[in-house]
Design a protein around this motif. Structure first.
Motif, PDB file in Angstrom:
ATOM      1  N   LEU A 158      31.825  30.834  47.568  1.00  0.00           N
ATOM      2  CA  LEU A 158      31.160  31.753  46.628  1.00  0.00           C
ATOM      3  C   LEU A 158      32.160  32.319  45.619  1.00  0.00           C
ATOM      4  CD1 LEU A 158      28.771  33.795  48.965  1.00  0.00           C
ATOM      5  CD2 LEU A 158      28.104  32.072  47.265  1.00  0.00           C
ATOM      6  N   ALA A 159      33.362  32.616  46.091  1.00  0.00           N
ATOM      7  CA  ALA A 159      34.394  33.148  45.192  1.00  0.00           C
ATOM      8  C   ALA A 159      34.749  32.130  44.112  1.00  0.00           C
ATOM      9  CB  ALA A 159      35.640  33.532  45.986  1.00  0.00           C
ATOM     10  N   ILE A 160      34.847  30.861  44.496  1.00  0.00           N
ATOM     11  CA  ILE A 160      35.130  29.803  43.530  1.00  0.00           C
ATOM     12  C   ILE A 160      34.014  29.739  42.483  1.00  0.00           C
ATOM     13  CG2 ILE A 160      35.340  27.301  43.240  1.00  0.00           C
ATOM     14  CD1 ILE A 160      36.701  27.281  46.039  1.00  0.00           C
ATOM     15  N   LEU A 161      32.765  29.834  42.943  1.00  0.00           N
ATOM     16  CA  LEU A 161      31.612  29.815  42.033  1.00  0.00           C
ATOM     17  C   LEU A 161      31.667  30.992  41.068  1.00  0.00           C
ATOM     18  CD1 LEU A 161      28.800  28.610  41.280  1.00  0.00           C
ATOM     19  CD2 LEU A 161      27.833  30.169  42.998  1.00  0.00           C
ATOM     20  N   ILE A 162      31.959  32.167  41.581  1.00  0.00           N
ATOM     21  CA  ILE A 162      32.025  33.369  40.737  1.00  0.00           C
ATOM     22  C   ILE A 162      33.139  33.245  39.709  1.00  0.00           C
ATOM     23  CG2 ILE A 162      32.525  35.854  40.741  1.00  0.00           C
ATOM     24  CD1 ILE A 162      31.067  35.916  43.502  1.00  0.00           C
ATOM     25  N   ARG A 163      34.287  32.701  40.120  1.00  0.00           N
ATOM     26  CA  ARG A 163      35.391  32.484  39.181  1.00  0.00           C
ATOM     27  C   ARG A 163      34.944  31.582  38.012  1.00  0.00           C
ATOM     28  NH1 ARG A 163      38.339  36.307  39.822  1.00  0.00           N
ATOM     29  NH2 ARG A 163      40.194  36.355  41.140  1.00  0.00           N
ATOM     30  N   ASP A 196      44.700  33.743  59.802  1.00  0.00           N
ATOM     31  CA  ASP A 196      45.691  32.717  60.114  1.00  0.00           C
ATOM     32  C   ASP A 196      46.442  32.364  58.837  1.00  0.00           C
ATOM     33  OD1 ASP A 196      44.421  29.810  59.173  1.00  0.00           O
ATOM     34  OD2 ASP A 196      42.916  31.326  59.670  1.00  0.00           O
ATOM     35  N   PRO A 197      47.758  32.174  58.928  1.00  0.00           N
ATOM     36  CA  PRO A 197      48.606  32.041  57.731  1.00  0.00           C
ATOM     37  C   PRO A 197      48.198  30.935  56.772  1.00  0.00           C
ATOM     38  CG  PRO A 197      49.966  32.433  59.661  1.00  0.00           C
ATOM     39  CD  PRO A 197      48.561  32.230  60.162  1.00  0.00           C
ATOM     40  N   LEU A 198      47.792  29.770  57.274  1.00  0.00           N
ATOM     41  CA  LEU A 198      47.461  28.665  56.378  1.00  0.00           C
ATOM     42  C   LEU A 198      46.220  28.963  55.545  1.00  0.00           C
ATOM     43  CD1 LEU A 198      48.195  25.560  58.641  1.00  0.00           C
ATOM     44  CD2 LEU A 198      49.541  26.395  56.711  1.00  0.00           C
ATOM     45  N   THR A 199      45.210  29.586  56.182  1.00  0.00           N
ATOM     46  CA  THR A 199      43.994  29.947  55.445  1.00  0.00           C
ATOM     47  C   THR A 199      44.292  31.014  54.403  1.00  0.00           C
ATOM     48  OG1 THR A 199      42.607  29.413  57.344  1.00  0.00           O
ATOM     49  CG2 THR A 199      41.643  30.815  55.655  1.00  0.00           C
ATOM     50  N   LYS A 225      46.340  31.049  46.868  1.00  0.00           N
ATOM     51  CA  LYS A 225      46.744  30.073  45.852  1.00  0.00           C
ATOM     52  C   LYS A 225      45.554  29.561  45.050  1.00  0.00           C
ATOM     53  CE  LYS A 225      50.978  28.439  48.077  1.00  0.00           C
ATOM     54  NZ  LYS A 225      51.629  27.351  48.855  1.00  0.00           N
ATOM     55  N   GLU A 226      44.417  29.316  45.713  1.00  0.00           N
ATOM     56  CA  GLU A 226      43.279  28.702  45.033  1.00  0.00           C
ATOM     57  C   GLU A 226      42.422  29.712  44.271  1.00  0.00           C
ATOM     58  OE1 GLU A 226      40.941  26.286  47.611  1.00  0.00           O
ATOM     59  OE2 GLU A 226      42.565  24.873  48.011  1.00  0.00           O
TER      60      GLU A 226
END
Length: 225
Positions: free
Chosen positions: A82-87, A103-106, A112-113
């Protein structure tokens, strides 16, 4: 009365959504004439986002829980999607992601994204802090809660590729020792020290930046206190 602040809140617990609305309905936010859009899953949130776009109404502020019932038909599986869509649809919207998991990877992937203006572990906030944090984000601050910051540090420390001499170089620079004088403190040649310093900058600054930038980055990551 003109609506000057449109706030989207998405969480699969209706009581949590209502709590956020109550907390953001204090005097400071009322001055901005907030209007709230409530949603409890990805499909409904998607439809409401699209409706705002069709009606040419901006979403100014979005509070998104990461774990949400998915909209499988369009492969929108969580608050991150949803955040990607809003961006894409509302470039000026300030996005706050909330999570119970860190968790660190997430965490690293999300930062970053999406580059959210706010990234908060729910365990780090309370009723008093929440509206204060949101107000600061609306005013232009970038906010990461303590658990999110620690998660970033843990990942970074695991991926750092240097030894005790590299740590000494960083510490001595922090203490104000000039590079030319480092061989007086470390049993390495100037050439070896310069190569190590360049490696440190590559890992912390991708090779670009001054000694001051290097120290500021190291402090942010918790490598220097």
């Amino acid at each position: 009365m003109k609506i000057s602040l449109k706030i989207l809140i998405v969480d699969d617990h209706p009581m949590t959504v209502d709590s956020y609305i109550n907390l953001l309905s204090d005097t400071d936010f009322q001055k901005k004439q907030p209007s709230f859009i409530k949603s409890y899953n990805c499909e409904d949130a998607y439809n409401k986002i699209k409706l705002q776009q069709i009606e040419n109404i901006n979403i100014d502020f979005a509070l998104l829980d990461i774990s949400l019932p998915p909209f499988k038909e369009l492969n929108i599986n969580n608050g991150i999607d949803l955040a990607i869509l809003i961006r894409e649809k509302f470039a000026n919207c300030k996005i706050v992601l909330l999570t119970m998991h860190s968790d660190p990877l997430t965490v690293d992937k999300i930062i970053k994204e999406i580059k959210p203006e706010g990234f908060i572990s729910k365990s780090d906030i309370n009723f008093e802090l929440f509206p204060i944090i949101c107000k600061k984000i609306l005013e232009g601050d970038i906010y990461r809660s303590n658990t999110i910051i620690q998660s970033q540090r843990n990942l970074f420390k695991k991926n750092i590729n240097w030894d005790k001499h590299d740590n000494q170089i960083l510490t001595l620079i922090y203490q104000g020792v000039k590079t030319v004088n480092l061989p007086n403190y470390i049993p390495l040649s100037m050439s070896a020290i310069e190569k190590r310093k360049a490696n440190i900058k590559d890992q912390l600054l991708k090779g670009k930046g001054s000694d001051k930038d290097l120290i500021e980055k190291a402090k942010k990551l918790g490598l220097l206190q």
